[in-house]
Design an enzyme around this catalytic site. Structure first.
Site, PDB file in Angstrom:
ATOM      1  CD1 TRP A 119      -2.105  -2.080   2.184  1.00 30.57           C
ATOM      2  CD2 TRP A 119      -2.786  -1.588   0.111  1.00 30.57           C
ATOM      3  NE1 TRP A 119      -3.039  -3.002   1.816  1.00 30.57           N
ATOM      4  CE2 TRP A 119      -3.465  -2.737   0.547  1.00 30.57           C
ATOM      5  CE3 TRP A 119      -3.046  -1.107  -1.162  1.00 30.57           C
ATOM      6  CZ2 TRP A 119      -4.405  -3.410  -0.242  1.00 30.57           C
ATOM      7  CZ3 TRP A 119      -3.980  -1.775  -1.962  1.00 30.57           C
ATOM      8  CH2 TRP A 119      -4.641  -2.905  -1.493  1.00 30.57           C
ATOM      9  CG  ASP A 125      -3.252   3.735   4.428  1.00 34.33           C
ATOM     10  OD1 ASP A 125      -4.281   3.549   5.113  1.00 34.33           O
ATOM     11  OD2 ASP A 125      -3.013   3.091   3.387  1.00 34.33           O
ATOM     12  CE  LYS A 141      -8.779  -3.278   3.797  1.00 33.49           C
ATOM     13  NZ  LYS A 141      -7.661  -2.521   3.318  1.00 33.49           N
TER      14      LYS A 141
HETATM   15  C1  LIG Z   1      -7.090  -2.105   2.087  1.00 34.22           C
HETATM   16  C2  LIG Z   1      -6.068  -1.062   2.213  1.00 34.22           C
HETATM   17  C3  LIG Z   1      -5.895  -0.090   1.225  1.00 34.22           C
HETATM   18  C4  LIG Z   1      -6.710  -0.055  -0.049  1.00 34.22           C
HETATM   19  O1  LIG Z   1      -8.013   0.290   0.239  1.00 34.22           O
HETATM   20  P1  LIG Z   1      -9.113   0.580  -0.904  1.00 34.22           P
HETATM   21  O2  LIG Z   1     -10.265   1.066  -0.121  1.00 34.22           O
HETATM   22  O3  LIG Z   1      -9.353  -0.704  -1.608  1.00 34.22           O
HETATM   23  O4  LIG Z   1      -8.556   1.627  -1.808  1.00 34.22           O
HETATM   24  C5  LIG Z   1      -4.937   0.876   1.457  1.00 34.22           C
HETATM   25  N1  LIG Z   1      -4.200   0.903   2.573  1.00 34.22           N
HETATM   26  C6  LIG Z   1      -4.348  -0.028   3.537  1.00 34.22           C
HETATM   27  C7  LIG Z   1      -3.501   0.041   4.760  1.00 34.22           C
HETATM   28  C8  LIG Z   1      -5.270  -1.037   3.387  1.00 34.22           C
HETATM   29  O5  LIG Z   1      -5.410  -1.964   4.354  1.00 34.22           O
END
Ligand SMILES: *Cc1c(COP(=O)(O)O)cnc(C)c1O
Length: 362
Positions: free
Chosen positions: A103, A173, A197
């Site tokens: 990511w 993030d 998540k």
């Molecule tokens: C799942 C995830 C993403 C991607 O998320 P989307 O909503 O599919 O764009 C980005 N960063 C982290 C840490 C993730 O767990």
């Protein structure tokens, strides 16, 4: 139809609290006497305004978010933040990225489209199985921000100490660790998270941004929808927000408060993770793949070392009501995601099953 609910170890979209789903069910056809579902409601109505305002207030309470931070409910997934962050924050056109997984790598690649993105640290040399020492990095003097992915969902690592940004703005993030434990919001310029998540249904993106980072003087090509300012000025109601998803997030915030808030969640999450890690550390068959000091409380990857046996384990676990244990397609093996809504019984059942499998396959 009558099958019982399973223990769902999916990395995302992921398990939600049963109590929340029950409330959503009860309110599905007629939300609090409105005569309609939240799905059918105008986002400009008084009733909906109350839903989104209450959600924001509860989130502010939970995270102790200071007044000089805006809370935005957006769309486009974490992926859109990979673009929005550099577009909105690159003033000097320079940013430093710490690349600890797929990511962060994608965010780093995206930032290169808008300016000079520097990879100042990485753990790619050991397939992202650890968090590098970030106490004294070569931070660019003109960096507009330093970027991290705080919990690496795929590899199961987590920053337990934030990097020393040497005074630069920190962007995180937090998709897969959001609301899993208390955080000091003042240490960040931006915190963002895709809610699918650890919080709610896919489609909602929460951005917590310090007000002075919300700029007006953006390049003329910048789409209106990609400016934080557009959403901040309109309390996330510039256009139709992901209204139902925000409502569910609000229910989860209430649920978290009822559990005792983020300190209580942290305690419970540590307890759950310990059960699994202790088992892995003592198992002759299963091995955790992450350096101990970097372990995540949320995502726990492990392997047997034999792909066929991994497959067999995943299949048999599924037949025992323990589902979505397959590791990310880029790494293989297994991964148990044990987010806030995974009850401790789920982890106990998993470990019980692993012990049984180990005995049978010794
Ligand atoms: C799942 C995830 C993403 C991607 O998320 P989307 O909503 O599919 O764009 C980005 N960063 C982290 C840490 C993730 O767990």
């Amino acid at each position: 139809m009558t099958q019982e609910r399973v223990y769902n170890f999916s990395a995302g979209p992921a398990v939600l609290p049963v109590e929340v789903l029950e409330i959503a069910r009860d309110e599905m056809l007629n939300y609090q006497g409105s005569g309609m579902s939240v799905m059918e409601m105008s986002h400009r109505s008084k009733t909906y305004d109350n839903i989104i305002k209450t959600a924001e207030k509860d989130l502010r309470d939970l995270m102790n978010i200071p007044d000089n931070y805006k809370v935005l409910f957006l769309q486009g997934g974490a992926h859109l933040q990979f673009s929005m962050v550099p577009i909105n924050l690159m003033k000097n056109g320079v940013a430093d990225y710490i690349v600890t997984g797929q990511w962060a790598k994608k965010a780093y690649a995206e930032a290169q489209k808008y300016g000079k993105a520097n990879k100042i640290a990485t753990s790619e040399d050991k397939t992202f199985s650890y968090i590098p020492d970030c106490s004294d990095l070569d931070i660019s003097p003109d960096a507009d921000y330093v970027y991290i992915c705080e919990n690496n969902t795929i590899y199961g690592t987590k920053f337990h100490t934030l990097p020393n940004t040497k005074g630069k703005v920190l962007v995180s993030d937090m998709s897969s660790c959001f609301l899993s434990e208390p955080v000091d919001v003042t240490k960040y310029g931006i915190i963002y998270a895709g809610v699918q998540k650890n919080v709610g249904p896919a489609g909602v993106q929460i951005v917590i941004i310090r007000e002075d980072l919300i700029r007006e003087d953006l390049p003329t090509w910048c789409p209106t929808m990609l400016k934080y300012k557009t959403h901040a000025d309109n309390d996330s109601l510039y256009n139709t927000p992901p209204a139902y998803g925000i409502y569910i997030c609000g229910l989860v915030f209430k649920w978290l408060k009822k559990q005792g808030g983020l300190s209580a969640m942290k305690e419970l999450n540590e307890k759950k993770a310990k059960i699994l890690y202790d088992f892995l550390d003592n198992s002759k068959l299963f091995k955790g793949t992450v350096e101990k000091s970097s372990r995540s409380l949320m995502n726990v990857p492990f392997v047997t070392g034999d792909e066929e046996l991994d497959k067999k384990f995943i299949e048999e676990a599924k037949n025992n009501g323990l589902v979505q244990l397959k590791g990310h397609r880029s790494v293989g093996g297994m991964r148990a995601s044990i987010y806030n809504a995974m009850p401790i019984e789920g982890v106990e059942k998993l470990v019980e099953f692993m012990a049984k499998f180990e005995k049978e396959n010794a």
